[in-house]
Design a protein around this motif. Sequence first.
Motif, PDB file in Angstrom:
ATOM      1  N   TRP A 156      12.090  -2.810  57.448  1.00 11.71           N
ATOM      2  CA  TRP A 156      12.121  -4.720  56.438  1.00 11.71           C
ATOM      3  C   TRP A 156      10.331  -4.744  56.839  1.00 11.71           C
ATOM      4  O   TRP A 156      10.348  -5.919  58.230  1.00 11.71           O
ATOM      5  N   HIS A 177      16.149  -9.940  54.630  1.00 14.46           N
ATOM      6  CA  HIS A 177      17.579  -9.562  53.510  1.00 14.46           C
ATOM      7  C   HIS A 177      18.817 -11.129  53.845  1.00 14.46           C
ATOM      8  O   HIS A 177      18.126 -12.266  54.085  1.00 14.46           O
ATOM      9  N   SER A 179      20.929 -10.677  55.181  1.00 19.45           N
ATOM     10  CA  SER A 179      21.887 -10.222  55.673  1.00 19.45           C
ATOM     11  C   SER A 179      22.561 -11.428  57.267  1.00 19.45           C
ATOM     12  O   SER A 179      23.067 -11.524  56.996  1.00 19.45           O
ATOM     13  N   GLN A 182      25.373 -13.097  57.372  1.00 18.44           N
ATOM     14  CA  GLN A 182      26.771 -13.087  58.459  1.00 18.44           C
ATOM     15  C   GLN A 182      26.869 -14.042  59.317  1.00 18.44           C
ATOM     16  O   GLN A 182      27.962 -14.703  59.516  1.00 18.44           O
ATOM     17  N   ARG A 203       9.319  -9.100  51.635  1.00 19.74           N
ATOM     18  CA  ARG A 203       8.610  -7.947  51.927  1.00 19.74           C
ATOM     19  C   ARG A 203       6.933  -8.170  52.128  1.00 19.74           C
ATOM     20  O   ARG A 203       6.857  -8.463  51.282  1.00 19.74           O
ATOM     21  N   GLN A 217      18.535 -10.303  46.409  1.00 18.80           N
ATOM     22  CA  GLN A 217      19.848 -10.078  46.602  1.00 18.80           C
ATOM     23  C   GLN A 217      21.077 -10.558  47.055  1.00 18.80           C
ATOM     24  O   GLN A 217      21.035 -11.709  47.371  1.00 18.80           O
ATOM     25  N   GLU A 219      24.293 -10.189  49.362  1.00 22.19           N
ATOM     26  CA  GLU A 219      25.293 -10.379  50.156  1.00 22.19           C
ATOM     27  C   GLU A 219      26.491 -10.620  50.345  1.00 22.19           C
ATOM     28  O   GLU A 219      26.881 -10.816  49.624  1.00 22.19           O
ATOM     29  N   PHE A 257      22.306   1.455  58.660  1.00 23.89           N
ATOM     30  CA  PHE A 257      22.112   0.098  59.119  1.00 23.89           C
ATOM     31  C   PHE A 257      22.397  -0.309  60.411  1.00 23.89           C
ATOM     32  O   PHE A 257      23.624   0.248  60.708  1.00 23.89           O
ATOM     33  N   PHE A 259      23.359  -3.118  61.468  1.00 24.41           N
ATOM     34  CA  PHE A 259      24.160  -4.278  61.727  1.00 24.41           C
ATOM     35  C   PHE A 259      25.918  -3.773  61.328  1.00 24.41           C
ATOM     36  O   PHE A 259      26.074  -3.936  61.200  1.00 24.41           O
ATOM     37  N   VAL A 260      25.817  -1.661  60.791  1.00 23.46           N
ATOM     38  CA  VAL A 260      27.362  -1.392  60.678  1.00 23.46           C
ATOM     39  C   VAL A 260      27.610  -0.417  61.237  1.00 23.46           C
ATOM     40  O   VAL A 260      26.192   0.560  61.830  1.00 23.46           O
ATOM     41  N   GLY A 291      23.203  -0.613  50.072  1.00 18.97           N
ATOM     42  CA  GLY A 291      24.335  -0.071  51.581  1.00 18.97           C
ATOM     43  C   GLY A 291      25.247  -0.997  51.835  1.00 18.97           C
ATOM     44  O   GLY A 291      24.787  -2.817  51.329  1.00 18.97           O
ATOM     45  N   ALA A 292      26.102  -0.621  52.906  1.00 15.82           N
ATOM     46  CA  ALA A 292      26.873  -1.192  53.223  1.00 15.82           C
ATOM     47  C   ALA A 292      27.612  -0.752  54.840  1.00 15.82           C
ATOM     48  O   ALA A 292      26.834   0.517  54.555  1.00 15.82           O
ATOM     49  N   ALA A 314      30.665  -4.991  55.579  1.00 14.17           N
ATOM     50  CA  ALA A 314      29.659  -5.643  54.735  1.00 14.17           C
ATOM     51  C   ALA A 314      28.904  -4.973  53.612  1.00 14.17           C
ATOM     52  O   ALA A 314      29.551  -3.540  54.156  1.00 14.17           O
ATOM     53  N   PHE A 315      27.699  -5.699  52.667  1.00 15.49           N
ATOM     54  CA  PHE A 315      27.327  -4.358  52.140  1.00 15.49           C
ATOM     55  C   PHE A 315      26.154  -5.419  51.710  1.00 15.49           C
ATOM     56  O   PHE A 315      26.003  -6.950  51.396  1.00 15.49           O
ATOM     57  N   GLY A 316      25.166  -5.150  50.850  1.00 12.80           N
ATOM     58  CA  GLY A 316      24.262  -5.927  50.174  1.00 12.80           C
ATOM     59  C   GLY A 316      23.432  -5.114  49.315  1.00 12.80           C
ATOM     60  O   GLY A 316      23.161  -3.568  49.545  1.00 12.80           O
TER      61      GLY A 316
END
Length: 346
Positions: A156, A177, A179, A182, A203, A217, A219, A257, A259-260, A291-292, A314-316
């Motif tokens: 990022w 993002h 995220s 969350q 970005r 986005q 999320e 990712f 965080f997953v 992404g998820a 989770a997904f984004g």
Amino acid sequence: MINKLEELRAKALSELDSIKDPKSLEAWRISYLGRKSELTQMLRGLASLPVEERRAAGAAANQLKSFLEQSLSQREEAIKEAEIARAIEKGKLDVTLPGYPTTLGRLHPTIQILRQMCDIFVAMGFEVVEGPEVEWDYYNFEALNIPQDHPARDMWATMWMDYRNEKGERNMLLRTHTSPMQIRVMENRQPPVRVIVPGKVYRYEATDATHEAMFYQVEGFAVDKNITMADLKGTLFEFARRLFGKERKARFRCDYFPFVEPGVDMAIDCFVCKGAGCSLCSNSGWIEILGAGMIHPEVLRRVNYDPDIYTGFAFGMGVERMSMLKYGIDDIRLFYSNDLRFLKQF
Ligand code: DAH
């Protein structure tokens, strides 16, 4: 003072009666209701009157003020009507001509698709929550299992704020993002949670046909007992079918990712070539849309959820990307360059 107000009323009214054009009307307004008018001076002077007099004088003066304002707008209307009547008489105004069409405004294409996306998730029981665009390093990275100096931060390109904390660290940024929400949501609630977060992200990137420095986005995440990858798949496959058509096929592949765990990217079969291969899907037959993954235990621990009891997915995904796919738009820069030829098509 009451007498004076009465005199003023009589004088103002008789003058007003003889006014026939907008210019003299404006002059009348300035002389009776303007900043330097007698009435305004009197209203200003109320404070210096003895208390006994003040109330009655104040009421009378204010009443006169609104009476004069009303008379003014009535006169204005009458003058306008008289003007129109004169124009019709002289044949200058043809009331049988068609009027000018009024152009109707509309929602921006991003907001239109965003609402469709939110509606789909709301129908599945998700709640919509929004969050700050200026964010702390902690929420954008740290709590999402991306520590300082971790190479994953390079995923990022970040715009940092010109701010340093007491330790001299640059720790405030434009969120890269959605995220971080969350963490903010889970910090404040106990499971079960089912939330989606639409919003702007930023970005530090050169713009081209597929990149903008600012975009939207959505999320989404759900945490409860016994949430599995099957719930993630079911939710997202159904989402894709509702947005892109009932016959859509979807595919999960491994992705990373921080965080997953496990993490995936999801693709749908190309709706232009139906999987045969074309320029939209770079001949692969598949189009990546998001992404998820299953929320990393480390992330759950951060918000004091016990990962031995609770699990979550989770997904984004990018919003403009959904719109580009759905409507065949080939340049993301079109969304924010304010060209009506583009915007009017939606
Ligand atoms: N935040 C990621 C990005 O901006 C997208 C994403 C991927 C969000 C996987 C998630 C996820 O919640 O599980 O690239």
